[in-house]
Design a protein around this motif. Structure first.
Motif, short mmCIF file in Angstrom:
data_model
loop_
_atom_site.label_atom_id
_atom_site.label_comp_id
_atom_site.label_asym_id
_atom_site.label_seq_id
_atom_site.Cartn_x
_atom_site.Cartn_y
_atom_site.Cartn_z
N VAL A 7 1.03 -1.21 0.24
CA VAL A 7 0.40 0.07 -0.17
C VAL A 7 0.97 0.96 0.57
N VAL B 187 -3.44 5.11 -2.43
CA VAL B 187 -4.51 5.42 -1.54
C VAL B 187 -4.22 6.93 -0.59
N PRO C 205 -4.36 4.51 5.43
CA PRO C 205 -3.45 3.40 4.85
C PRO C 205 -3.36 2.05 5.61
N THR D 249 -6.78 -0.01 5.27
CA THR D 249 -7.05 -0.64 3.48
C THR D 249 -5.64 -1.76 3.85
N ALA D 250 -4.98 -1.68 4.36
CA ALA D 250 -3.98 -2.70 4.57
C ALA D 250 -4.29 -3.69 4.82
N ILE E 33 3.24 -1.09 4.16
CA ILE E 33 3.15 0.32 3.75
C ILE E 33 4.71 0.64 3.38
#
Length: 414
Positions: free
Chosen positions: A64, A91, A153, A156-157, A165
């Motif tokens: 990410v 992102v 982020p 999202t990970a 990330i």
């Protein structure tokens, strides 16, 4: 308040800074590592670090990468995709103070690098409520932005089960030498809370501000430790493995990928925050009110350390820019739903008495960092910076769309 003999920082820096027996600050000392470390060896370490995260069967993204329409986003994606050969999921968090130029840069980045990207658009009414509250309590109009762009982020990970990330440079290392490059410090919940969020997590806000509800802060919650550890989420900083130089990097990105830059009144740097009407505007003025210095001091200090400015030239630039009036106060007042006089009253409540003295109603005398320094000009040095210190402005922040926020940008023909 003690000043560094090399740069323009002092021991009053909000991130914490020390000065050694030679009068040199910790930030300048750590910057020396940039000319001492074997950066090819550092890059090899990075390649080995990311190798286990490659999805060789193409079933998922490799990492990410948080991006925006400014800052170091182009350079980060360039390193991740072009040099490391990773397949990133980009992102981005919607700041709501977006400039047309920032929307254009973000669209151009997505197209040039051919990457998938996720946008997070938090309910604007919730953002307004938080901004009204954080502005009164903390003197911060950027709390939800700092919270959102640092947590989305990570969320999202976890959600997409992508454990790696990749961030750019660590602010604490670059500015004040909080860490060495060799420490290879990674992103943490604790640093985010203490330094980005002024000591408050999202769940603290409803008890601090009685106008906020749980639904207003749900998108700013950091994932729990169990979720992070079960997946092995980690956030690494490229600045630990690459000799970070934002000016040189941005100019490469202008040449390679048509990154667009613009001029500001409050700084000489044309690259860093072209995606936002408020960051180098009202937000930067608040920084001056609270801490006695503003972003132009950060920019000048960085350029002094890279050898492109002398201390005297840097101080001249600071004094030239830091008191310039914000250009977009009216737009912010319209968005927030307050009168300019009411906003001015709130801002004045956050003037630090260590740096500001009110001589009469509404009349203030400044005694901040730049006012307390006297740097004799070296007779052998030119009064004006050399051409190597010049910054390129390719566009205006308004581009062709006028002076207005773009809440959601549909993209841009590039």
């Amino acid at each position: 308040m003690e000043f560094c003999k090399r740069c323009l920082y002092t021991t009053a820096h909000p991130l914490g800074l020390t000065i050694d027996e030679d009068g040199v600050c910790s930030g300048c000392r750590i910057h020396e590592e940039k000319d001492q470390l074997d950066w090819q060896e550092r890059w090899t370490r990075l390649e080995k670090l990311v190798e286990p995260y490659r999805n060789l069967n193409g079933s998922n993204y490799d990492c990410v990468v948080p991006v925006s329409g400014a800052n170091d986003s182009y350079y980060i994606v360039h390193l991740v995709k072009k040099r490391l050969g990773l397949n990133p999921l980009l992102v981005t968090y919607n700041r709501y103070f977006n400039t047309p130029l920032g929307i254009r840069n973000l669209a151009n980045l997505r197209i040039r690098f051919n990457c998938d990207i996720l946008y997070q658009n938090v309910n604007p009414e919730s953002v307004r409520r938080i901004v009204r509250s954080s502005l009164r309590r903390f003197g911060s109009m950027f709390w939800p932005i700092l919270a959102g762009q640092s947590v989305f982020p990570v969320q999202t990970a976890v959600r997409y089960r992508i454990p790696l990330i990749i961030w750019g440079a660590h602010q604490g290392l670059e500015q004040v030498g909080m860490f060495s490059h060799l420490h290879e410090v990674e992103m943490t919940r604790r640093y985010r809370k203490d330094h980005d969020l002024m000591g408050y997590e999202a769940d603290d806000l409803p008890s601090v501000f009685d106008t906020l509800k749980q639904r207003d802060i749900s998108q700013f919650r950091y994932p729990n430790d169990q979720a992070l550890s079960s997946l092995g989420v980690r956030g690494i900083y490229l600045g630990n493995f690459v000799r970070w130089d934002p000016k040189a990097q941005h100019e490469d990105m202008i040449s390679l990928y048509n990154y667009a830059s613009a001029r500001f009144e409050r700084t000489f740097d044309t690259y860093d925050h072209v995606d936002c009407f408020s960051y180098m505007d009202l937000h930067d003025q608040l920084k001056l009110f609270k801490h006695g210095y503003s972003k132009v001091t950060d920019h000048a200090t960085r350029e002094i350390r890279h050898g492109r400015l002398t201390r005297a030239q840097g101080l001249d630039l600071v004094r030239r820019h830091e008191q310039k009036a914000p250009e977009h106060v009216g737009r912010f007042c319209e968005w927030l739903g307050v009168q300019p006089t009411a906003l001015r009253f709130i801002l004045d409540q956050h003037r630090n008495p260590d740096y500001w003295h009110e001589t009469s109603p509404g009349q203030w005398v400044f005694n901040g960092w730049s006012a307390r320094q006297h740097i004799p000009h070296d007779s052998g040095a030119p009064r004006t910076p050399s051409s190597s210190a010049a910054f390129i402005a390719t566009h205006t922040r308004e581009l062709y769309a006028g002076d207005k926020y773009i809440t959601i940008g549909k993209g841009w023909p590039c």
